[in-house]
Scaffold this motif. Structure first.
Motif, PDB file in Angstrom:
ATOM      1  N   LEU A   3      42.426 -10.018 -51.534  1.00 36.71           N
ATOM      2  CA  LEU A   3      41.627  -9.388 -50.490  1.00 36.71           C
ATOM      3  C   LEU A   3      40.391  -8.754 -51.104  1.00 36.71           C
ATOM      4  CD1 LEU A   3      44.385  -7.444 -48.499  1.00 36.71           C
ATOM      5  CD2 LEU A   3      43.617  -9.810 -48.155  1.00 36.71           C
ATOM      6  N   VAL A   5      37.900  -5.765 -50.379  1.00 34.06           N
ATOM      7  CA  VAL A   5      37.814  -4.526 -49.595  1.00 34.06           C
ATOM      8  C   VAL A   5      36.438  -3.905 -49.812  1.00 34.06           C
ATOM      9  CG1 VAL A   5      38.800  -2.230 -49.250  1.00 34.06           C
ATOM     10  CG2 VAL A   5      40.296  -4.154 -49.844  1.00 34.06           C
ATOM     11  N   CYS A  75      43.749  -8.602 -41.428  1.00 38.86           N
ATOM     12  CA  CYS A  75      42.720  -7.847 -42.140  1.00 38.86           C
ATOM     13  C   CYS A  75      42.456  -6.511 -41.456  1.00 38.86           C
ATOM     14  CB  CYS A  75      41.434  -8.671 -42.211  1.00 38.86           C
ATOM     15  SG  CYS A  75      41.556 -10.150 -43.248  1.00 38.86           S
ATOM     16  N   THR A  78      45.203  -4.001 -42.245  1.00 36.30           N
ATOM     17  CA  THR A  78      45.069  -3.476 -43.613  1.00 36.30           C
ATOM     18  C   THR A  78      43.974  -2.433 -43.679  1.00 36.30           C
ATOM     19  OG1 THR A  78      45.818  -5.597 -44.502  1.00 36.30           O
ATOM     20  CG2 THR A  78      44.681  -4.116 -46.024  1.00 36.30           C
ATOM     21  N   LEU A  79      42.836  -2.702 -43.032  1.00 35.43           N
ATOM     22  CA  LEU A  79      41.728  -1.740 -42.993  1.00 35.43           C
ATOM     23  C   LEU A  79      42.191  -0.414 -42.389  1.00 35.43           C
ATOM     24  CD1 LEU A  79      38.088  -2.463 -41.869  1.00 35.43           C
ATOM     25  CD2 LEU A  79      39.329  -0.560 -40.877  1.00 35.43           C
ATOM     26  N   VAL A  92      36.935   2.691 -45.649  1.00 37.39           N
ATOM     27  CA  VAL A  92      36.987   1.235 -45.743  1.00 37.39           C
ATOM     28  C   VAL A  92      36.318   0.655 -44.504  1.00 37.39           C
ATOM     29  CG1 VAL A  92      38.494  -0.793 -45.831  1.00 37.39           C
ATOM     30  CG2 VAL A  92      39.072   1.262 -47.147  1.00 37.39           C
ATOM     31  N   VAL A  95      37.723  -5.712 -44.599  1.00 39.12           N
ATOM     32  CA  VAL A  95      38.746  -6.356 -45.437  1.00 39.12           C
ATOM     33  C   VAL A  95      38.729  -7.847 -45.109  1.00 39.12           C
ATOM     34  CG1 VAL A  95      41.200  -6.560 -45.981  1.00 39.12           C
ATOM     35  CG2 VAL A  95      40.219  -4.297 -45.529  1.00 39.12           C
ATOM     36  N   ASP A 231      30.880  -9.270 -49.202  1.00 38.61           N
ATOM     37  CA  ASP A 231      31.861  -9.488 -48.154  1.00 38.61           C
ATOM     38  C   ASP A 231      31.525 -10.690 -47.267  1.00 38.61           C
ATOM     39  OD1 ASP A 231      29.727  -8.123 -46.995  1.00 38.61           O
ATOM     40  OD2 ASP A 231      30.983  -7.097 -45.530  1.00 38.61           O
TER      41      ASP A 231
END
Length: 237
Positions: A3, A5, A75, A78-79, A92, A95, A231
């Motif tokens: 990943l 980030v 994603c 997770t963020l 953040v 992701v 990103d």
């Protein structure tokens, strides 16, 4: 699965060093319940890599780290988990899942964008707008750089990809690769030195806006680099 980030660093957190930022994320990942992968051996550690760690005291809207995980829900999940486990001053913002062919964050860095301003009361006598065009037209922009082995001359010109000054702010796109790595302060010091003026101590506020990777050779007939934010490499699930 790897990943990428992306995160912001702002407020008093800007005064903590890279190792503390790394320790923060190690703890936040555990608190967030992320299925992070660990290295093998006697002292296992989370598998992560940061892109061009930020200097102490600088703000940033575009910091990156890569982590290896066994699985994720999504994603966005997770963020949100990382931000709930986080602290004020680190947020953040993205992701993404990296393709297998992607290089790691550190090895991918080619350039960085900055917004730079003079602090109130520490502005130079030099009118930046009136001298910038002539400064950029020079064939070489030589500065003296301190190294562990002494001093050496460095030509900043090839590593200044874009430089403007408007409404009291510099907008810079500079070489940030391991072979170049030009600092915004070096550029401002060189502009003022060209006018016989020194930069005052603690005169600048510097915000790193984003970090870029090079996705290929310039198009035929042009010297413009093909740079995209880190990103841009990756996809959402």
């Amino acid at each position: 699965m790897r990943l990428r980030v992306k995160f912001r660093k702002f407020g008093p957190i800007r005064f903590i060093g890279h190792l503390d930022v790394m320790r923060f994320f190690q703890k936040a990942i555990r608190r967030a319940g992320i299925d992070v992968a660990y290295s093998k051996g006697f002292s296992p550690h989370q598998i992560m890599a940061f892109a061009a760690p930020l200097g102490v005291g600088l703000l940033s809207n575009g910091e990156y780290m890569d982590i290896e995980v066994g699985s994720i829900v999504s994603c966005q999940d997770t963020l949100e988990r990382l931000n709930r486990a986080g602290t004020p001053g680190i947020e953040v913002t993205s992701v993404k899942v990296l393709p297998d062919t992607a290089g790691n964050a550190m090895a991918s860095v080619a350039a960085a964008a900055y917004t730079v301003r003079f602090r109130e009361g520490r502005e130079p006598r030099t009118e930046i707008g009136s001298v910038l065009q002539a400064f950029l037209a020079r064939e070489q922009i030589l500065v003296t750089k301190e190294t562990k082995k002494g001093t050496r001359e460095l030509d900043l010109k090839p590593g200044i990809y874009r430089l403007t000054y408007e409404d009291g702010a510099f907008r810079m796109l500079l070489d940030a690769s391991s072979g170049g790595n030009i600092k915004p302060m070096q550029v401002v010091e060189a502009i003022l030195a060209d006018q016989g003026e020194a930069l005052q101590e603690n005169a600048l506020t510097i915000v790193r806006e984003d970090v870029y990777t090079d996705i290929g050779a310039p198009a035929e007939g042009t010297q413009e680099r093909k740079l995209v934010p880190l990103d841009d490499i990756g996809y959402l699930i």
